[in-house]
Design an enzyme around this catalytic site. Structure first.
Site, PDB file in Angstrom:
ATOM      1  N   ASP A  31     -15.183   6.340  30.243  1.00 12.34           N
ATOM      2  CA  ASP A  31     -14.520   5.728  29.089  1.00 12.34           C
ATOM      3  C   ASP A  31     -13.233   5.066  29.561  1.00 12.34           C
ATOM      4  OD1 ASP A  31     -15.092   6.297  25.807  1.00 12.34           O
ATOM      5  OD2 ASP A  31     -13.173   5.375  26.349  1.00 12.34           O
ATOM      6  N   LYS A  36      -8.885  10.417  26.078  1.00 17.48           N
ATOM      7  CA  LYS A  36     -10.191  11.015  25.798  1.00 17.48           C
ATOM      8  C   LYS A  36     -10.728  11.730  27.035  1.00 17.48           C
ATOM      9  CE  LYS A  36     -12.667   8.558  22.187  1.00 17.48           C
ATOM     10  NZ  LYS A  36     -13.790   7.688  21.833  1.00 17.48           N
ATOM     11  N   GLU A 152     -30.406   4.429  19.365  1.00 16.10           N
ATOM     12  CA  GLU A 152     -30.088   5.814  19.018  1.00 16.10           C
ATOM     13  C   GLU A 152     -30.214   6.014  17.507  1.00 16.10           C
ATOM     14  OE1 GLU A 152     -29.330   8.668  20.892  1.00 16.10           O
ATOM     15  OE2 GLU A 152     -29.678   9.318  18.839  1.00 16.10           O
ATOM     16  N   PHE A 153     -30.725   7.182  17.105  1.00 11.60           N
ATOM     17  CA  PHE A 153     -30.930   7.443  15.673  1.00 11.60           C
ATOM     18  C   PHE A 153     -30.174   8.657  15.157  1.00 11.60           C
ATOM     19  CE2 PHE A 153     -34.475   4.973  17.199  1.00 11.60           C
ATOM     20  CZ  PHE A 153     -34.606   3.989  16.230  1.00 11.60           C
ATOM     21  N   ALA A 253     -28.292   9.289  -5.357  1.00 10.15           N
ATOM     22  CA  ALA A 253     -27.384   8.245  -5.863  1.00 10.15           C
ATOM     23  C   ALA A 253     -25.958   8.751  -5.685  1.00 10.15           C
ATOM     24  CB  ALA A 253     -27.678   7.990  -7.334  1.00 10.15           C
ATOM     25  N   CYS A 261     -22.353   2.782  10.542  1.00 11.79           N
ATOM     26  CA  CYS A 261     -23.627   2.112  10.832  1.00 11.79           C
ATOM     27  C   CYS A 261     -24.229   1.308   9.687  1.00 11.79           C
ATOM     28  CB  CYS A 261     -24.629   3.142  11.340  1.00 11.79           C
ATOM     29  SG  CYS A 261     -24.114   3.852  12.912  1.00 11.79           S
TER      30      CYS A 261
HETATM   31  N1  LIG Z   1     -21.933   6.643  15.381  1.00 17.14           N
HETATM   32  C1  LIG Z   1     -23.214   6.822  15.168  1.00 17.14           C
HETATM   33  O1  LIG Z   1     -23.616   7.724  14.453  1.00 17.14           O
HETATM   34  C2  LIG Z   1     -24.236   5.917  15.818  1.00 17.14           C
HETATM   35  C3  LIG Z   1     -25.591   6.281  15.772  1.00 17.14           C
HETATM   36  C4  LIG Z   1     -26.543   5.418  16.342  1.00 17.14           C
HETATM   37  C5  LIG Z   1     -26.146   4.228  16.959  1.00 17.14           C
HETATM   38  N2  LIG Z   1     -24.823   3.914  16.983  1.00 17.14           N
HETATM   39  C6  LIG Z   1     -24.441   2.693  17.708  1.00 17.14           C
HETATM   40  O2  LIG Z   1     -23.974   3.085  18.999  1.00 17.14           O
HETATM   41  C7  LIG Z   1     -22.872   2.275  19.416  1.00 17.14           C
HETATM   42  C8  LIG Z   1     -21.656   3.149  19.684  1.00 17.14           C
HETATM   43  O3  LIG Z   1     -21.257   3.762  18.493  1.00 17.14           O
HETATM   44  P1  LIG Z   1     -20.203   4.978  18.473  1.00 17.14           P
HETATM   45  O4  LIG Z   1     -20.017   5.362  17.050  1.00 17.14           O
HETATM   46  O5  LIG Z   1     -20.622   5.997  19.468  1.00 17.14           O
HETATM   47  O6  LIG Z   1     -18.896   4.197  19.016  1.00 17.14           O
HETATM   48  P2  LIG Z   1     -17.419   4.737  19.215  1.00 17.14           P
HETATM   49  O7  LIG Z   1     -16.531   3.673  18.758  1.00 17.14           O
HETATM   50  O8  LIG Z   1     -17.295   6.116  18.632  1.00 17.14           O
HETATM   51  O9  LIG Z   1     -17.295   4.881  20.817  1.00 17.14           O
HETATM   52  C9  LIG Z   1     -17.286   3.827  21.710  1.00 17.14           C
HETATM   53  C10 LIG Z   1     -16.546   4.269  22.978  1.00 17.14           C
HETATM   54  O10 LIG Z   1     -16.703   3.274  23.989  1.00 17.14           O
HETATM   55  C11 LIG Z   1     -15.486   3.219  24.741  1.00 17.14           C
HETATM   56  N3  LIG Z   1     -15.446   1.978  25.534  1.00 17.14           N
HETATM   57  C12 LIG Z   1     -15.124   0.718  25.134  1.00 17.14           C
HETATM   58  N4  LIG Z   1     -15.217  -0.141  26.177  1.00 17.14           N
HETATM   59  C13 LIG Z   1     -15.623   0.580  27.244  1.00 17.14           C
HETATM   60  C14 LIG Z   1     -15.918   0.263  28.603  1.00 17.14           C
HETATM   61  N5  LIG Z   1     -15.801  -0.974  29.084  1.00 17.14           N
HETATM   62  N6  LIG Z   1     -16.315   1.254  29.416  1.00 17.14           N
HETATM   63  C15 LIG Z   1     -16.426   2.520  28.970  1.00 17.14           C
HETATM   64  N7  LIG Z   1     -16.165   2.883  27.702  1.00 17.14           N
HETATM   65  C16 LIG Z   1     -15.767   1.921  26.851  1.00 17.14           C
HETATM   66  C17 LIG Z   1     -14.413   3.375  23.689  1.00 17.14           C
HETATM   67  O11 LIG Z   1     -13.175   3.759  24.246  1.00 17.14           O
HETATM   68  C18 LIG Z   1     -15.043   4.466  22.793  1.00 17.14           C
HETATM   69  O12 LIG Z   1     -14.679   5.753  23.225  1.00 17.14           O
HETATM   70  C19 LIG Z   1     -22.702   1.230  18.309  1.00 17.14           C
HETATM   71  O13 LIG Z   1     -23.475   0.115  18.632  1.00 17.14           O
HETATM   72  C20 LIG Z   1     -23.290   1.919  17.085  1.00 17.14           C
HETATM   73  O14 LIG Z   1     -23.760   1.012  16.129  1.00 17.14           O
HETATM   74  C21 LIG Z   1     -23.853   4.726  16.446  1.00 17.14           C
HETATM   75  O1  LIG Z   2     -29.271  10.021  -0.159  1.00 16.25           O
HETATM   76  C1  LIG Z   2     -28.268   9.588   0.422  1.00 16.25           C
HETATM   77  C2  LIG Z   2     -28.065   9.711   1.823  1.00 16.25           C
HETATM   78  C3  LIG Z   2     -26.908   9.178   2.390  1.00 16.25           C
HETATM   79  N1  LIG Z   2     -25.983   8.558   1.615  1.00 16.25           N
HETATM   80  C4  LIG Z   2     -24.785   7.970   2.237  1.00 16.25           C
HETATM   81  O2  LIG Z   2     -25.183   7.138   3.331  1.00 16.25           O
HETATM   82  C5  LIG Z   2     -24.184   7.109   4.348  1.00 16.25           C
HETATM   83  C6  LIG Z   2     -24.772   7.381   5.719  1.00 16.25           C
HETATM   84  O3  LIG Z   2     -25.231   8.701   5.766  1.00 16.25           O
HETATM   85  P1  LIG Z   2     -26.078   9.280   6.995  1.00 16.25           P
HETATM   86  O4  LIG Z   2     -27.247   8.435   7.230  1.00 16.25           O
HETATM   87  O5  LIG Z   2     -26.300  10.714   6.741  1.00 16.25           O
HETATM   88  O6  LIG Z   2     -24.997   9.185   8.173  1.00 16.25           O
HETATM   89  P2  LIG Z   2     -24.786   8.300   9.486  1.00 16.25           P
HETATM   90  O7  LIG Z   2     -24.114   9.199  10.448  1.00 16.25           O
HETATM   91  O8  LIG Z   2     -24.122   7.021   9.115  1.00 16.25           O
HETATM   92  O9  LIG Z   2     -26.250   8.011  10.083  1.00 16.25           O
HETATM   93  C7  LIG Z   2     -26.964   6.789   9.852  1.00 16.25           C
HETATM   94  O10 LIG Z   2     -26.543   5.775  10.751  1.00 16.25           O
HETATM   95  C8  LIG Z   2     -26.723   6.108  12.156  1.00 16.25           C
HETATM   96  C9  LIG Z   2     -26.100   4.994  12.969  1.00 16.25           C
HETATM   97  O11 LIG Z   2     -26.956   3.943  13.208  1.00 16.25           O
HETATM   98  C10 LIG Z   2     -28.205   6.302  12.420  1.00 16.25           C
HETATM   99  O12 LIG Z   2     -28.408   6.601  13.799  1.00 16.25           O
HETATM  100  C11 LIG Z   2     -28.729   7.438  11.539  1.00 16.25           C
HETATM  101  O13 LIG Z   2     -30.129   7.601  11.747  1.00 16.25           O
HETATM  102  C12 LIG Z   2     -28.454   7.082  10.076  1.00 16.25           C
HETATM  103  O14 LIG Z   2     -28.854   8.154   9.218  1.00 16.25           O
HETATM  104  C13 LIG Z   2     -23.139   8.142   3.909  1.00 16.25           C
HETATM  105  O15 LIG Z   2     -22.047   7.479   3.317  1.00 16.25           O
HETATM  106  C14 LIG Z   2     -23.847   8.992   2.871  1.00 16.25           C
HETATM  107  O16 LIG Z   2     -22.980   9.534   1.921  1.00 16.25           O
HETATM  108  C15 LIG Z   2     -26.170   8.434   0.241  1.00 16.25           C
HETATM  109  O17 LIG Z   2     -25.332   7.864  -0.467  1.00 16.25           O
HETATM  110  N2  LIG Z   2     -27.311   8.956  -0.307  1.00 16.25           N
END
Ligand SMILES: NC(=O)c1ccc[n+]([C@@H]2O[C@H](COP(=O)([O-])OP(=O)(O)OC[C@H]3O[C@@H](n4cnc5c(N)ncnc54)[C@H](O)[C@@H]3O)[C@@H](O)[C@H]2O)c1
Ligand SMILES: O=c1ccn([C@@H]2O[C@H](COP(=O)(O)OP(=O)(O)O[C@H]3O[C@H](CO)[C@@H](O)[C@H](O)[C@H]3O)[C@@H](O)[C@H]2O)c(=O)[nH]1
Length: 458
Positions: A31, A36, A152-153, A253, A261
């Site tokens: 990172d 961090k 990633e999901f 709802a 996301c």
């Molecule tokens: N947060 C989720 O639940 C979730 C789930 C599925 C997919 N995603 C996707 O995954 C991606 C990352 O999301 P996140 O929430 O983990 O992001 P985040 O913002 O929490 O973390 C990103 C990290 O990358 C670091 N970074 C930036 N530039 C860098 C570099 N050049 N080298 C190394 N590290 C560097 C930052 O300092 C930060 O710590 C996004 O595309 C998001 O849409 C997120």
């Molecule tokens: O019945 C529902 C379910 C969820 N939410 C809202 O929807 C948002 C997202 O919720 P949730 O999906 O549980 O959380 P995330 O961590 O944002 O996860 C979503 O987004 C990620 C980033 O892409 C994906 O990887 C996950 O599969 C997907 O569930 C939140 O504001 C919840 O309050 C509702 O309003 N009603």
């Protein structure tokens, strides 16, 4: 066992890195944020996620995972480099790919062995073709490099569990070499693997997220109609859920979807379609419904109270969902400024999100109102004129209906998460408004008494 480097230690990168170490690979997480990295080396997770700290400590102690800001040392001999950096929304709705491009360049300039680059970040369809070309253009050493898509999901709050017990792993590759290597990396997880081409993998991520967002907006749309025709969305959702074709999940709802996301991924796909001359009407509708939903309760309360000036307002829940300290696109961020502009004195409670919220809205005088942070829901409710519920934390759900009547000066409750039974709130003499459910009027005298107190305060 593979030597794996992970770029980015946010929710996706750190959880992936720790889980790869847990199933036997040798992992280095990179990172750019030195704070961090220092925290992680001490076994402290920089994000609030169940089980993550324990797994970090265990695997760090076993020498299976390390953390660094020195990308060169991490990338140069890696068999595979997973990219998990952010792809945030830009003002026009498109995804900002600059973090991905930086990592791609760093990889190109450092790798000394054949290497599979795996993009876990959510990126628009076709991005990984360009990432591969970009790396090849800047490659310094004569090595083989290929890019695969592995979206990633995981959901925040259950990220470790979702990774170790994922419903499926999607891999998108353009060669047997890449496909076989990713299959082998994931084999110890013993989970179903869906192998497709790179563009389909990228699209699966958006299609899945946007479908869920659409499902929520659809339920919110129906909920709003329920209110005007006298139906109850909770009963409607329960009735729908018995149909296996619909399923029982994501039918709640509420006050609109938030998080890092759904809001950004709906806009990014809509943008991608628009660039291609196609109008993605379903997703556009989901975005529109969600925008209005976020301030639905506030508007309802405005109609009831005329103004919030000088009122004590309890706010229960600040994060976008329970189980996380993340505030990204949280309904609280839309509503708190509106309340402050109107002169409300807010007493806010959140079990883990208050510190992050304080960074945006420090305690004290703010706009025309003020904000105070408290440690218990009851402290927020004490003497309050109005209460808003924005997040369904267990600690908030545990507040008994009677507590609102006992603690509040005027028990007016606006619940964005439908956490109470209407009959229980009615019995407890609480004037209770929620989403998509009929408003049960408490006795006439009680309702008038509340109006009087609210009017005096205004
Ligand atoms: N947060 C989720 O639940 C979730 C789930 C599925 C997919 N995603 C996707 O995954 C991606 C990352 O999301 P996140 O929430 O983990 O992001 P985040 O913002 O929490 O973390 C990103 C990290 O990358 C670091 N970074 C930036 N530039 C860098 C570099 N050049 N080298 C190394 N590290 C560097 C930052 O300092 C930060 O710590 C996004 O595309 C998001 O849409 C997120
Ligand atoms: O019945 C529902 C379910 C969820 N939410 C809202 O929807 C948002 C997202 O919720 P949730 O999906 O549980 O959380 P995330 O961590 O944002 O996860 C979503 O987004 C990620 C980033 O892409 C994906 O990887 C996950 O599969 C997907 O569930 C939140 O504001 C919840 O309050 C509702 O309003 N009603």
């Amino acid at each position: 066992m593979y030597i794996i480097a992970v770029a980015g230690t946010g929710y996706v990168g750190l959880v992936a890195g720790v889980c790869f170490a847990e199933i036997g690979h040798q992992v280095t997480c990179v990172d750019i944020d030195e704070n961090k990295v220092n925290l992680m080396k001490k076994g402290i997770s920089p994000i609030y996620e169940a089980d993550l700290g324990d797994l970090m400590q265990k695997n760090y102690a076993a020498g299976k995972i390390d953390y660094t800001t020195d990308y060169r040392s991490a990338y140069k001999n890696a068999d595979a480099i997973f990219i998990g950096v952010g792809t945030p929304e830009q003002s026009d709705g498109s995804a900002d790919l600059s973090y991905i491009a930086t990592v791609a360049r760093q990889i190109a300039e450092t790798i000394e062995n054949d290497c599979l680059v795996v993009v876990k970040s959510t990126v628009p369809v076709g991005t990984n073709d360009k990432v591969e070309q970009f790396i090849k253009d800047f490659l310094v050493n004569d090595v083989k490099v290929e890019v695969a898509s592995n979206p990633e999901f995981l959901a925040q709050g259950s990220a470790v569990h979702d990774t170790l017990h994922a419903a499926r792993i999607i891999i998108g590759t353009e060669s047997k070499w890449a496909e076989e290597m990713l299959m082998k990396i994931y084999q110890p997880f013993n989970l179903p693997i869906v192998s497709v081409n790179r563009r389909s993998a990228e699209m699966i991520k958006y299609a899945a997220n946007d479908f869920l967002a659409l499902k929520i907006s659809y339920m919110n749309d129906i909920a709003n109609l329920c209110e005007s025709v006298g139906a109850d969305i909770q009963d409607v959702a329960r009735g729908m859920s018995f149909d296996e074709r619909i399923g029982s999940k994501f039918l709640n709802a509420g006050i609109g979807y938030g998080g890092s996301c759904f809001p950004k991924d709906t806009k990014a796909l809509e943008y991608l379609a628009r660039q291609d001359g196609y109008e993605l009407r379903t997703i556009k509708a989901a975005i529109g419904v969600n925008k209005d939903q976020k301030t639905m309760l506030y508007k309802k309360a405005c109609r009831r109270l005329i103004t919030f000036n000088g009122l004590k307002v309890a706010v229960l829940g600040l994060t976008f969902k329970p189980g996380t300290d993340d505030l990204r696109e949280a309904p609280s961020l839309e509503n708190v400024p509106l309340l402050l502009e109107q002169g409300a004195d807010i007493y806010a409670y959140d079990p883990v999100g208050a510190d992050n919220f304080k960074n945006k809205y420090p305690a004290g005088k703010n706009s025309r109102g003020s904000i105070t942070y408290v440690d218990k829901p009851e402290q927020a409710l004490e003497g309050a004129n109005v209460c808003f519920i924005f997040t369904e934390w267990g600690e908030i759900k545990a507040v008994e209906p009677g507590t609102y009547k006992e603690q509040m000066r005027t028990p007016l409750v606006y619940d964005g998460r439908n956490i109470y039974e209407l009959a229980d709130m009615n019995e407890a003499w609480v004037e209770y408004y929620s989403i998509g459910r009929p408003f049960i009027k408490t006795s006439k005298e009680f309702s008038i008494a509340i109006s009087e107190v609210a009017a005096i305060k205004c």
